[in-house]
Scaffold this motif. Structure first.
Motif, short mmCIF file in Angstrom:
data_model
loop_
_atom_site.label_atom_id
_atom_site.label_comp_id
_atom_site.label_asym_id
_atom_site.label_seq_id
_atom_site.Cartn_x
_atom_site.Cartn_y
_atom_site.Cartn_z
N GLU A 145 0.83 -1.22 0.00
CA GLU A 145 0.00 0.00 0.00
C GLU A 145 0.85 1.26 0.00
N LEU A 146 1.92 1.24 0.80
CA LEU A 146 2.77 2.43 0.84
C LEU A 146 3.50 2.62 -0.50
N ALA A 147 3.98 1.52 -1.08
CA ALA A 147 4.68 1.62 -2.37
C ALA A 147 3.73 2.18 -3.43
N GLU A 148 2.50 1.68 -3.45
CA GLU A 148 1.52 2.16 -4.44
C GLU A 148 1.25 3.66 -4.26
N ARG A 157 10.97 9.76 -6.04
CA ARG A 157 11.21 8.63 -6.94
C ARG A 157 11.44 7.39 -6.08
N LEU A 158 10.55 6.45 -6.17
CA LEU A 158 10.69 5.23 -5.38
C LEU A 158 11.81 4.38 -5.98
N LEU A 181 14.12 -9.63 1.77
CA LEU A 181 13.93 -8.27 1.25
C LEU A 181 13.93 -8.29 -0.29
N ARG A 182 14.84 -9.07 -0.85
CA ARG A 182 14.88 -9.20 -2.32
C ARG A 182 13.56 -9.74 -2.85
N GLU A 183 13.00 -10.74 -2.15
CA GLU A 183 11.73 -11.31 -2.59
C GLU A 183 10.59 -10.29 -2.48
N LEU A 184 10.64 -9.45 -1.46
CA LEU A 184 9.62 -8.41 -1.34
C LEU A 184 9.69 -7.45 -2.53
N ALA A 185 10.90 -7.12 -2.95
CA ALA A 185 11.06 -6.24 -4.13
C ALA A 185 10.53 -6.94 -5.38
N HIS A 186 10.78 -8.25 -5.49
CA HIS A 186 10.23 -9.00 -6.63
C HIS A 186 8.70 -8.98 -6.60
N GLY A 187 8.15 -9.06 -5.40
CA GLY A 187 6.69 -9.02 -5.25
C GLY A 187 6.12 -7.70 -5.75
N ILE A 191 3.61 -6.64 -9.37
CA ILE A 191 2.39 -5.83 -9.52
C ILE A 191 2.69 -4.49 -10.21
N GLY A 192 3.83 -4.45 -10.90
CA GLY A 192 4.12 -3.29 -11.75
C GLY A 192 4.91 -2.18 -11.09
N ILE A 193 5.40 -2.41 -9.87
CA ILE A 193 6.22 -1.39 -9.21
C ILE A 193 7.68 -1.81 -9.29
N GLU A 194 8.34 -1.29 -10.32
CA GLU A 194 9.74 -1.66 -10.57
C GLU A 194 10.66 -0.78 -9.74
N THR A 195 11.62 -1.40 -9.07
CA THR A 195 12.61 -0.63 -8.31
C THR A 195 14.00 -1.14 -8.69
N ASP A 196 15.01 -0.35 -8.35
CA ASP A 196 16.37 -0.75 -8.73
C ASP A 196 17.34 -0.80 -7.54
N THR A 197 16.81 -0.65 -6.32
CA THR A 197 17.70 -0.53 -5.17
C THR A 197 17.33 -1.46 -4.03
#
Ligand SMILES: *Cc1c(COP(=O)(O)O)cnc(C)c1O
Length: 228
Positions: A145-148, A157-158, A181-187, A191-197
């Protein structure tokens, strides 16, 4: 003046070796030198040795140091717990905030980021071991929810996720929270929220973090020595 320069050289070698052992390129891991409770002279020495990224966890101390160092080429990262009454100073003077864990903080940073500056880089902090005394998001749902919400906010910029796991001494055990944490970023990516960090790993566990995909390691004592 040799000490910080020498430490930096050693750390850079160790990070490059860890990346290589993990099958990654050395330039995929960025060293964030955590200068909290270290003197301005140490930051100047590190900057002279080519270090660009510095991390602070107290707003006033960070502002004082940014002003004293007065070097536009440096990149300042806020990595501490952020209170609402301090967001304006952070939005105006830092380039990154690694510790966003509430929408209220994100909204304030967005509103207070000056138009004249590039977007503020944001990482969401995850309380990966669900520790009582630590800040950070605990549930996948709260993180999502926070990421969205953050991706919709202007002037932010997220970039990704940050964590500060409980202390573990065994390499394989150290890897577990970083993998999570890596898996959370993959999650989020799913759903379309791409991050690089992935901001994870410190002086005692950076190697495990790099094996699990860290792109920023936050290292203090191994660069600057014991804090004052
Ligand atoms: C202090 C601090 C670090 C660096 O810790 P060292 O053990 O000195 O490398 C990294 N991340 C955060 C959030 C910190 O507060």
């Amino acid at each position: 003046m040799i000490r910080v320069t020498e430490n930096l050289r050693k750390i850079r070698d160790l990070l490059a070796k860890a990346a290589n052992d993990a099958g990654r390129s050395a330039d995929s891991v960025r060293l964030l030198a955590v200068s909290k409770k270290q003197p301005v002279s140490s930051v100047l020495e590190a900057a002279a040795a080519g270090q660009r990224d510095f991390g602070e966890n107290q707003v006033q101390e960070g502002l004082d140091k940014i002003q004293a160092v007065a070097n536009d080429e440096l990149v300042w990262h806020f990595i501490g717990h952020l209170q609402t009454n301090k967001t304006k100073a952070v939005a105006e003077h830092f380039h990154w905030v690694h510790s966003v864990d509430r929408l209220k903080i994100a909204r304030r940073l967005s509103n207070q980021r000056p138009e004249s500056l590039p977007d503020l880089n944001i990482c969401l902090e995850v309380n990966i071991d669900e520790e009582q005394n630590k800040s950070g998001l605990v549930t996948v749902r709260a993180l999502t929810e926070l990421a969205e919400a953050v991706v919709e906010l202007p002037r932010l910029r997220l970039r990704g996720l940050m964590c500060l796991p409980a202390i573990r001494h065994d390499f394989d055990e150290q890897r577990v929270p970083f993998a999570r944490l890596r898996e959370l970023a993959h999650g989020l990516a799913a759903i379309g929220i791409e991050t690089d960090t992935l901001s994870m790993g410190m002086s005692d566990d950076y190697r495990a973090a790099i094996f699990e995909g860290a792109t920023i390691v936050r290292i203090g004592t191994a660069v600057f020595g014991p804090r004052q």
